[in-house]
Design an enzyme around this catalytic site. Structure first.
Site, mmCIF file in Angstrom:
data_model
loop_
_atom_site.group_PDB
_atom_site.id
_atom_site.type_symbol
_atom_site.label_atom_id
_atom_site.label_comp_id
_atom_site.label_asym_id
_atom_site.label_seq_id
_atom_site.Cartn_x
_atom_site.Cartn_y
_atom_site.Cartn_z
ATOM 1 N N LYS A 188 0.846 -1.211 0.000
ATOM 2 C CA LYS A 188 0.000 0.000 0.000
ATOM 3 C C LYS A 188 0.872 1.248 0.000
ATOM 4 C CE LYS A 188 -1.783 2.690 3.061
ATOM 5 N NZ LYS A 188 -1.677 3.970 2.315
ATOM 6 N N GLU A 263 9.757 0.509 11.011
ATOM 7 C CA GLU A 263 10.884 1.411 10.748
ATOM 8 C C GLU A 263 10.304 2.809 10.825
ATOM 9 O OE1 GLU A 263 13.152 3.756 9.770
ATOM 10 O OE2 GLU A 263 13.030 3.199 7.667
ATOM 11 N N CYS A 297 14.332 9.377 7.294
ATOM 12 C CA CYS A 297 14.184 9.000 8.710
ATOM 13 C C CYS A 297 15.532 9.012 9.421
ATOM 14 C CB CYS A 297 13.477 7.662 8.850
ATOM 15 S SG CYS A 297 14.183 6.420 7.796
ATOM 16 N N GLU A 399 11.279 15.155 15.629
ATOM 17 C CA GLU A 399 11.636 14.884 14.238
ATOM 18 C C GLU A 399 10.954 15.915 13.344
ATOM 19 O OE1 GLU A 399 10.120 11.334 12.213
ATOM 20 O OE2 GLU A 399 12.137 11.074 11.382
HETATM 21 P P1 ADP Z 1 3.334 10.653 7.580
HETATM 22 O O1 ADP Z 1 2.696 11.131 8.844
HETATM 23 O O2 ADP Z 1 4.763 10.982 7.521
HETATM 24 O O3 ADP Z 1 2.561 10.923 6.348
HETATM 25 P P2 ADP Z 1 2.483 8.009 8.209
HETATM 26 O O4 ADP Z 1 3.274 7.242 9.174
HETATM 27 O O5 ADP Z 1 1.172 8.528 8.662
HETATM 28 O O6 ADP Z 1 3.437 9.121 7.660
HETATM 29 O O7 ADP Z 1 2.251 7.157 6.884
HETATM 30 C C1 ADP Z 1 3.073 6.137 6.440
HETATM 31 C C2 ADP Z 1 2.206 5.087 5.807
HETATM 32 O O8 ADP Z 1 1.341 4.558 6.802
HETATM 33 C C3 ADP Z 1 1.299 5.596 4.694
HETATM 34 O O9 ADP Z 1 1.190 4.582 3.693
HETATM 35 C C4 ADP Z 1 -0.030 5.773 5.400
HETATM 36 O O10 ADP Z 1 -1.146 5.680 4.531
HETATM 37 C C5 ADP Z 1 -0.015 4.602 6.355
HETATM 38 N N1 ADP Z 1 -0.894 4.754 7.520
HETATM 39 C C6 ADP Z 1 -1.264 5.889 8.136
HETATM 40 N N2 ADP Z 1 -2.082 5.625 9.172
HETATM 41 C C7 ADP Z 1 -2.243 4.286 9.216
HETATM 42 C C8 ADP Z 1 -2.971 3.390 10.066
HETATM 43 N N3 ADP Z 1 -3.705 3.822 11.088
HETATM 44 N N4 ADP Z 1 -2.902 2.064 9.807
HETATM 45 C C9 ADP Z 1 -2.147 1.601 8.794
HETATM 46 N N5 ADP Z 1 -1.449 2.397 7.957
HETATM 47 C C10 ADP Z 1 -1.484 3.720 8.161
#
Ligand code: ADP
Length: 500
Positions: A188, A263, A297, A399
Site C-alpha cells: 500500500k 521502521e 528518517c 523529528e
Molecule cells: P506521515 O505522517 O509521515 O505521512 P504516516 O506514518 O502517517 O506518515 O504514513 C506512512 C504510511 O502509513 C502511509 O502509507 C499511510 O497511509 C499509512 N498509515 C497511516 N495511518 C495508518 C494506520 N492507522 N494504519 C495503517 N497504515 C497507516
C-alpha cells in the site's frame, strides 16, 4: 482510455500511460469503495491525477488473491523465484528514465540528482534478494542417540507492506524482500505518492509473476492501511513511516498477535571531533540532511561539533550547501533541492523553523522559503542551518523531516556521546574522527541501530537497517536480517528408533 489509465505528460515532455486502479491478481481494477486519492505535484501545488483508493472490501479482495496464490508460490523452486526477481530487475532498469520522471513529478524529487537513484536502489535490492531466494537454509540439530531435528525457513504467508511518502519506490523496493522469501504481498502506497508503485505494478505481470503474488493498492492509512493490519489472513505487517503511526499499528496488530516490522522516526546525531577531516565531515553532514529535502528518517538533523572547530565547521557547511545544493524545480538542470512532498509537511516544517527562531537559535543559513517567483506555488523551503541550539529546543527534540539541521558544540568525548544519546529516537548516528580507537569506542556507546564512522546515511542493501527506542522494534530490513524477518523457522523432529 478508461479511467483505469490516464495519459500524463511530465514537465520535461515525457508522456506515459499512468495506471490508476488497484493492481490485484495481475490486473488493474476499479475500487469498489468509490473513493479516490488525488496526487498533487508538490512543485506547483496542482493536481496530477486521481487514483482509486482501496476500501475495506478492496483490501479483502487483495488479501484473498494473495492467499490463493500463496501455496504455489511457496512451493516454487527458489531458483525460479530468483529468475523472476532478476527479470523484474531488468525491467526496472529498462524503465529507469520514465520511473525517475514520474517519481519526480509526483514526489518533487529532482529527477536527475535524486529520483533516478531511487530506481537504482530497487534494482540493487531485487538483484540482492534474488540471490537469497535459492539460499534459504536451515540447520541440523543433534538431539541424543537416534534423534535429531532439522529446521527449515518458511515464508510467513500473506504480508501487508505499508509504504511511506519519502522514498516511494525505494521503500517499496526494500519490501519486495517479502516475495523473495516466498510470501505473497499487498503493497500500500502513501497517500501523497501513489504513482510510481502503480506504474511498477505492471512490471510484475510483464516479468511473469503468477497472479496474486503481488498486489499494489493506493489508499488512505486509516482505511486501507488499517484494514490490512486488521485482516485476519494477513500474517505480518512491514511498515515504514512515522513513529505516531507505528505505535498505532503495533497496538492494532497486537490484537491478532501479528508480527510487525517497524521502521519509524529518527533524530540522527552527527559528532564531529577535533581531529576530523573537516572537508569530509562537511560534505557528509550536508548530504545526510539536505539530500531528499531532509525527508529522511535517518536524516542527520542534529550535529555536535567540538568547540575548537565549531565556527569553522559552521562557515564551511554554509559555503558547501550554497555551492552544492542549488534549489529549483524537479526537472531543472543541476537542481539538488526540490519541494517538500506536501502542503502539510511544508507547514509543519515552517512551524518548526519558527520555533527554532523563537527559542533563540542562530540562523546560519536559510530559515525561510526561497525568493524565486516560480517556486512560490510549490512547497519549497530553503536548506536551513541553525546553530547554538540547546537540548530542550523543539527543533532538537522532535523529528522535523525537513531540510533543517540544529548544531551545538561539545567539549569532551563523554559529553558528545551523552548529547547524542539524549533523544527518544535511536535510528542512526554518525561520527567523524581520525582516531581509530575513539571511533570504535564511541560507536559502541551510541544507542542507535546504525552508526556511520566517517560517513553518513550511507545505506547498502547488504547491511541491516533499523532502529531502537522510538525508532522501531528489534526487527531490521535489508541484508540477511531483512530476509529472515520475512520467514519463520520450523523445527522438524526426527526419531530414528527410540521407543516411548
Ligand atoms: P506521515 O505522517 O509521515 O505521512 P504516516 O506514518 O502517517 O506518515 O504514513 C506512512 C504510511 O502509513 C502511509 O502509507 C499511510 O497511509 C499509512 N498509515 C497511516 N495511518 C495508518 C494506520 N492507522 N494504519 C495503517 N497504515 C497507516
Amino acid at each position: 482510455m478508461s479511467d483505469l489509465f490516464v495519459e500524463i505528460t511530465c514537465p520535461n515532455g515525457q508522456s506515459y500511460k499512468q495506471p490508476t486502479g488497484l493492481f490485484i491478481n495481475n490486473e488493474f481494477v476499479a475500487a469498489t469503495s468509490g473513493e479516490f486519492v488525488e496526487s498533487i505535484n508538490p512543485a506547483t501545488g496542482k493536481p496530477i491525477c486521481k487514483v482509486h483508493a482501496a476500501g475495506v472490501e478492496d483490501i479483502d479482495k487483495a488479501v484473498k488473491a494473495a492467499k490463493a496464490a500463496f501455496p504455489a508460490w511457496k512451493q516454487m523452486d527458489g531458483c525460479e523465484r530468483r529468475d523472476l526477481l532478476l527479470k523484474l530487475a531488468a525491467l526496472v532498469e529498462r524503465d529507469r528514465d520514465i520511473l525517475g520522471a514520474l517519481e519526480a513529478n509526483d514526489s518533487g524529487k529532482p529527477k536527475d540528482s535524486n529520483a533516478v537513484y531511487d530506481v537504482d536502489e530497487v534494482v540493487a535490492l531485487l538483484k540482492y534478494v534474488a540471490g537469497w531466494a535459492d539460499k534459504l537454509e536451515g540447520s541440523v540439530i543433534p538431539a541424543g542417540p537416534n534423534k535429531f531435528a532439522y529446521t527449515i525457513r518458511e515464508p510467513i504467508g500473506v504480508v501487508g507492506c505499508i509504504i511511506p511518502f519519502n522514498y516511494p519506490l525505494a521503500m517499496f523496493g526494500w519490501k519486495l524482500t517479502a516475495l523473495a522469501a516466498g510470501n505473497c504481498a499487498i503493497f500500500k502506497s502513501a497517500e501523497q505518492t501513489p504513482l510510481s508503485v502503480l506504474y511498477f505494478a505492471q512490471l510484475f505481470k510483464e516479468a511473469g509473476f503468477p497472479p496474486g503474488v503481488a498486489q499494489v493498492v493506493s489508499g488512505f492509512g486509516r482505511v486501507a492501511g488499517d484494514a490490512l493490519v486488521k485482516h485476519p489472513d494477513v500474517q505480518k505487517i512491514a511498515f515504514t513511516g512515522s513513529t505516531a503511526t507505528g505505535r498505532v499499528i503495533q497496538k492494532v496488530a497486537a490484537d491478532y498477535l501479528k508480527p510487525v516490522t517497524l521502521e519509524c522516526g529518527g533524530k540522527t546525531a552527527l559528532l564531529v571531533f577535533d581531529d576530523a577531516d573537516l572537508e569530509q565531515a562537511v560534505k557528509w553532514t550536508a548530504f545526510g540532511i539536505f539530500y531528499n529535502m531532509g525527508q529522511i528518517c535517518t536524516g542527520s538533523s542534529r550535529a555536535y561539533v567540538h568547540e575548537s572547530i565549531y565556527e569553522k565547521f559552521l562557515q564551511e557547511l554554509k559555503a558547501h550547501v550554497i555551492a552544492e545544493y542549488p534549489q529549483g524545480l524537479p526537472f531543472e538542470d543541476g537542481v539538488v533541492v526540490g519541494p517538500q512532498v506536501s502542503k502539510a509537511q511544508y507547514d509543519k516544517i515552517l512551524n518548526y523553523i519558527q520555533s527554532g527562531k523563537d527559542q533563540g537559535a542562530r540562523v546560519v543559513l536559510g530559515g525561510k522559503v526561497p525568493d524565486r517567483k516560480d517556486l512560490q506555488d510549490g512547497y519549497f523551503i530553503e536548506p536551513t542551518i541553525f546553530a547554538d541550539v540547546k537540548q530542550d529546543f523543539k527543533i532538537v527534540e522532535e523529528e522535523i523531516f525537513g531540510p533543517v539541521i540544529s548544531i551545538a558544540k561539545f567539549n569532551t568525548d563523554e559529553e558528545a556521546v551523552s548529547l547524542a544519546n539524549d533523544s527518544i529516537y535511536a535510528l542512526g548516528a554518525a561520527l567523524f574522527t581520525k582516531d581509530i580507537t575513539r571511533a570504535h569506542l564511541v560507536a559502541q556507546q551510541l544507542e542507535s541501530g546504525m552508526v556511520w564512522i566517517n560517513s553518513n546515511n550511507d545505506s547498502d542493501v547488504r547491511i541491516p537497517f533499523g532502529g531502537n527506542k522510538m525508532s522501531g522494534n528489534e526487527t531490521r530490513e535489508l541484508g540477511k536480517f531483512g530476509i529472515e524477518a520475512f520467514t519463520v523457522a520450523k523445527a522438524i523432529h526426527v526419531n530414528l528408533g527410540n521407543k516411548l
